[in-house]
Enzyme design. Structure first.
Site, PDB file in Angstrom:
ATOM      1  N   SER A  30      41.149  16.851   3.328  1.00 14.16           N
ATOM      2  CA  SER A  30      41.097  15.540   4.068  1.00 14.16           C
ATOM      3  C   SER A  30      42.474  14.916   4.025  1.00 14.16           C
ATOM      4  CB  SER A  30      40.165  14.698   3.437  1.00 14.16           C
ATOM      5  OG  SER A  30      40.042  13.549   4.163  1.00 14.16           O
ATOM      6  N   LYS A  81      26.494  13.232   6.060  1.00 20.29           N
ATOM      7  CA  LYS A  81      26.594  12.025   6.651  1.00 20.29           C
ATOM      8  C   LYS A  81      25.134  11.683   7.305  1.00 20.29           C
ATOM      9  CE  LYS A  81      31.020  11.981   9.138  1.00 20.29           C
ATOM     10  NZ  LYS A  81      31.824  12.156  10.215  1.00 20.29           N
ATOM     11  N   ASP A 117      32.846   6.059  13.084  1.00 14.91           N
ATOM     12  CA  ASP A 117      33.359   7.139  14.093  1.00 14.91           C
ATOM     13  C   ASP A 117      33.140   6.450  15.542  1.00 14.91           C
ATOM     14  OD1 ASP A 117      34.281   8.835  12.207  1.00 14.91           O
ATOM     15  OD2 ASP A 117      32.035  10.179  12.117  1.00 14.91           O
ATOM     16  N   ALA A 151      26.507  18.334  20.407  1.00 16.47           N
ATOM     17  CA  ALA A 151      25.441  17.345  20.302  1.00 16.47           C
ATOM     18  C   ALA A 151      25.247  17.166  18.773  1.00 16.47           C
ATOM     19  CB  ALA A 151      24.400  17.850  20.850  1.00 16.47           C
ATOM     20  N   GLY A 153      26.781  15.406  14.698  1.00 14.76           N
ATOM     21  CA  GLY A 153      27.102  13.990  14.425  1.00 14.76           C
ATOM     22  C   GLY A 153      28.304  13.323  15.124  1.00 14.76           C
ATOM     23  N   TYR A 254      41.787  17.564  15.022  1.00 16.44           N
ATOM     24  CA  TYR A 254      43.316  16.954  14.690  1.00 16.44           C
ATOM     25  C   TYR A 254      44.241  18.317  13.968  1.00 16.44           C
ATOM     26  CZ  TYR A 254      41.134  15.228  10.620  1.00 16.44           C
ATOM     27  OH  TYR A 254      40.210  15.092   9.454  1.00 16.44           O
ATOM     28  N   GLY A 275      42.298  14.382  17.825  1.00 20.41           N
ATOM     29  CA  GLY A 275      41.405  13.472  17.269  1.00 20.41           C
ATOM     30  C   GLY A 275      42.097  12.474  16.233  1.00 20.41           C
TER      31      GLY A 275
HETATM   32  P1  NAP Z   1      28.177  19.109  13.503  1.00 27.40           P
HETATM   33  O1  NAP Z   1      27.311  17.841  13.007  1.00 27.40           O
HETATM   34  O2  NAP Z   1      28.150  20.336  12.637  1.00 27.40           O
HETATM   35  O3  NAP Z   1      28.120  19.437  14.997  1.00 27.40           O
HETATM   36  C1  NAP Z   1      28.880  20.438  15.446  1.00 27.40           C
HETATM   37  C2  NAP Z   1      28.606  20.537  16.933  1.00 27.40           C
HETATM   38  O4  NAP Z   1      29.487  21.957  17.508  1.00 27.40           O
HETATM   39  C3  NAP Z   1      27.253  21.039  17.646  1.00 27.40           C
HETATM   40  O5  NAP Z   1      26.930  20.442  18.593  1.00 27.40           O
HETATM   41  C4  NAP Z   1      27.431  22.567  17.566  1.00 27.40           C
HETATM   42  O6  NAP Z   1      26.404  22.971  18.541  1.00 27.40           O
HETATM   43  C5  NAP Z   1      28.515  22.732  18.141  1.00 27.40           C
HETATM   44  N1  NAP Z   1      29.263  24.018  17.640  1.00 27.40           N
HETATM   45  C6  NAP Z   1      29.558  24.470  16.249  1.00 27.40           C
HETATM   46  N2  NAP Z   1      30.170  25.687  16.190  1.00 27.40           N
HETATM   47  C7  NAP Z   1      29.964  25.998  17.659  1.00 27.40           C
HETATM   48  C8  NAP Z   1      30.583  27.286  18.554  1.00 27.40           C
HETATM   49  N3  NAP Z   1      31.079  28.326  17.553  1.00 27.40           N
HETATM   50  N4  NAP Z   1      30.338  27.219  19.405  1.00 27.40           N
HETATM   51  C9  NAP Z   1      30.061  26.261  20.241  1.00 27.40           C
HETATM   52  N5  NAP Z   1      29.442  25.157  19.720  1.00 27.40           N
HETATM   53  C10 NAP Z   1      29.435  25.101  18.658  1.00 27.40           C
HETATM   54  O7  NAP Z   1      29.963  18.489  13.305  1.00 27.40           O
HETATM   55  P2  NAP Z   1      30.485  17.050  13.731  1.00 27.40           P
HETATM   56  O8  NAP Z   1      30.607  16.177  12.531  1.00 27.40           O
HETATM   57  O9  NAP Z   1      29.795  16.601  15.009  1.00 27.40           O
HETATM   58  O10 NAP Z   1      32.012  17.394  13.918  1.00 27.40           O
HETATM   59  C11 NAP Z   1      32.297  18.299  15.239  1.00 27.40           C
HETATM   60  C12 NAP Z   1      33.660  18.191  15.345  1.00 27.40           C
HETATM   61  O11 NAP Z   1      34.424  16.812  15.241  1.00 27.40           O
HETATM   62  C13 NAP Z   1      34.575  18.765  13.955  1.00 27.40           C
HETATM   63  O12 NAP Z   1      35.493  19.501  14.558  1.00 27.40           O
HETATM   64  C14 NAP Z   1      35.095  17.492  13.237  1.00 27.40           C
HETATM   65  O13 NAP Z   1      36.262  17.733  12.297  1.00 27.40           O
HETATM   66  C15 NAP Z   1      35.506  16.539  14.190  1.00 27.40           C
HETATM   67  N6  NAP Z   1      35.495  15.167  14.067  1.00 27.40           N
HETATM   68  C16 NAP Z   1      36.693  14.397  14.093  1.00 27.40           C
HETATM   69  C17 NAP Z   1      36.544  13.047  13.763  1.00 27.40           C
HETATM   70  C18 NAP Z   1      37.795  12.560  14.028  1.00 27.40           C
HETATM   71  O14 NAP Z   1      37.895  11.125  13.517  1.00 27.40           O
HETATM   72  N7  NAP Z   1      38.847  12.762  14.710  1.00 27.40           N
HETATM   73  C19 NAP Z   1      35.472  12.624  13.209  1.00 27.40           C
HETATM   74  C20 NAP Z   1      34.177  13.382  13.183  1.00 27.40           C
HETATM   75  C21 NAP Z   1      34.249  14.521  13.559  1.00 27.40           C
HETATM   76  P3  NAP Z   1      24.738  23.417  18.142  1.00 27.40           P
HETATM   77  O15 NAP Z   1      24.036  22.135  18.138  1.00 27.40           O
HETATM   78  O16 NAP Z   1      24.532  24.118  19.306  1.00 27.40           O
HETATM   79  O17 NAP Z   1      24.729  24.063  16.679  1.00 27.40           O
END
Ligand code: NAP
Length: 307
Positions: A30, A81, A117, A151, A153, A254, A275
């Site tokens: 992090s 989360k 977020d 879809a 978090g 990012y 990001g």
């Molecule tokens: P999460 O709750 O685990 O959700 C992951 C999402 O990605 C789900 O929709 C999942 O689809 C999809 N996914 C995962 N692996 C995949 C693959 N191989 N092919 C296609 N779809 C895939 O994770 P999250 O917390 O939402 O985080 C998502 C991303 O956002 C991460 O990269 C995280 O680092 C980033 N993020 C960035 C910030 C920022 O401040 N820049 C803040 C929060 C998150 P399914 O539903 O089909 O499993």
């Protein structure tokens, strides 16, 4: 979000160093300690921001500890989360709607949960010049089509944040279609309750984005981890190429700073961002919730981008 009166003044006379931290598993990667410590130091707040590696069976104890007056608060990240919600006394309505908390604030003997977020994304988009500034919703995206890839978090935070910006159309594209359908229905219910005109979001499968019709003035947001560990893009280049070059592509990833999706977008002449601005603004909003002080944004930005 309601930033209460500064807690710092009442704590100034204590001798111990205050504590803040990131609750998650894993947390070692992090950038939050770097950014938050720089902000604390810049404002002369005698506190340390730590990494609290927390397996699921230690989450409840870790959260309960925040009621000790030494703690100013915490961030929460993957995979806690959602799991943290029932451990809190009061959850902010936006965080409850999203179903995810990334910021905890101990206040008056109660643990409050927030999701920064969602507003962090809107502040980032505002800074990047997407849409028009708006006092009530940070940005107005009237006329835009917002396409969210994912879809989970982060996608949920984006969907509920964008739903209040006046977007003309919201489209959710996910690997598992059912999850996208659930999110679309929840956003639709929210919009109906708000008496907003936007219709229920459309959904598509990420494995079949051929049906994604390009709309002028599109904002494409990647909220999947695709591109983080491998040189892959969540959208085939030929699908992206159908969109006009006024399209803005925001990848929540990012690290790496330049994903394949961002490369594809820039090659097509589109504006694009990783990001980092979202990370910065969600952190700045959390900082203000903990301390009651405006966050030193440029100090935090410099800390994030320092090698
Ligand atoms: P999460 O709750 O685990 O959700 C992951 C999402 O990605 C789900 O929709 C999942 O689809 C999809 N996914 C995962 N692996 C995949 C693959 N191989 N092919 C296609 N779809 C895939 O994770 P999250 O917390 O939402 O985080 C998502 C991303 O956002 C991460 O990269 C995280 O680092 C980033 N993020 C960035 C910030 C920022 O401040 N820049 C803040 C929060 C998150 P399914 O539903 O089909 O499993």
């Amino acid at each position: 979000m309601d930033a209460e009166a500064p807690v710092i003044k009442q704590l100034q006379n204590r001798h111990s160093r205050f504590r803040l931290g990131l609750i998650g598993d894993p947390v070692a990667h992090s950038l939050s300690p770097r950014m938050q410590q720089a902000a604390l130091d810049a404002l002369g707040i005698d506190a340390v921001y730590e990494l609290w590696q927390t397996p699921a069976d230690e989450l409840a104890a870790c959260v309960a500890r925040l009621l000790d007056p030494l703690y100013l608060g915490a961030n929460v990240t993957i995979p806690h989360k959602q799991a943290v919600l029932p451990l809190l006394d009061i959850v902010d309505p936006l965080a409850a709607r999203i179903g995810a908390v990334n910021t905890i604030v101990p206040r008056d003997g109660y643990l409050h949960g927030y999701n920064t977020d969602a507003p962090g994304l809107l502040h980032a988009l505002q800074e990047l010049g997407v849409g028009k500034p708006s006092e009530s919703t940070t940005i107005s995206l009237t006329g835009y089509t917002a396409i969210i890839l994912g879809a989970g978090g982060a996608a949920r935070a984006a969907a509920f944040a964008l739903a209040s910006t006046g977007v003309e159309r919201l489209i959710i594209v996910n690997r598992h279609l059912e999850r996208a359908q659930h999110l679309a229905a929840e956003v639709g219910d929210f919009l109906t309750a708000q008496r907003q005109e936007l219709s229920v979001p459309q959904v598509f499968s990420l494995s079949d984005p051929e049906f994604l019709i390009p709309h002028p003035l599109s904002l494409i947001i990647n909220a999947t981890p695709v591109g983080m560990h491998e040189d892959l893009s969540p959208l085939p280049g030929e699908v992206l190429a159908r969109f006009g070059n006024e399209t803005f592509v925001f990848d929540m990833i990012y690290n790496p700073a330049e994903t394949k999706l961002l490369c594809q977008a820039r090659t097509l002449g589109m504006r694009a961002s990783n990001g980092l601005p979202m990370l910065l603004h969600q952190g700045a909003l959390a900082f203000t919730l903990w301390t009651g002080q405006p966050a030193p944004l440029e100090v935090m930005r410099t800390a994030l981008t320092a090698e």
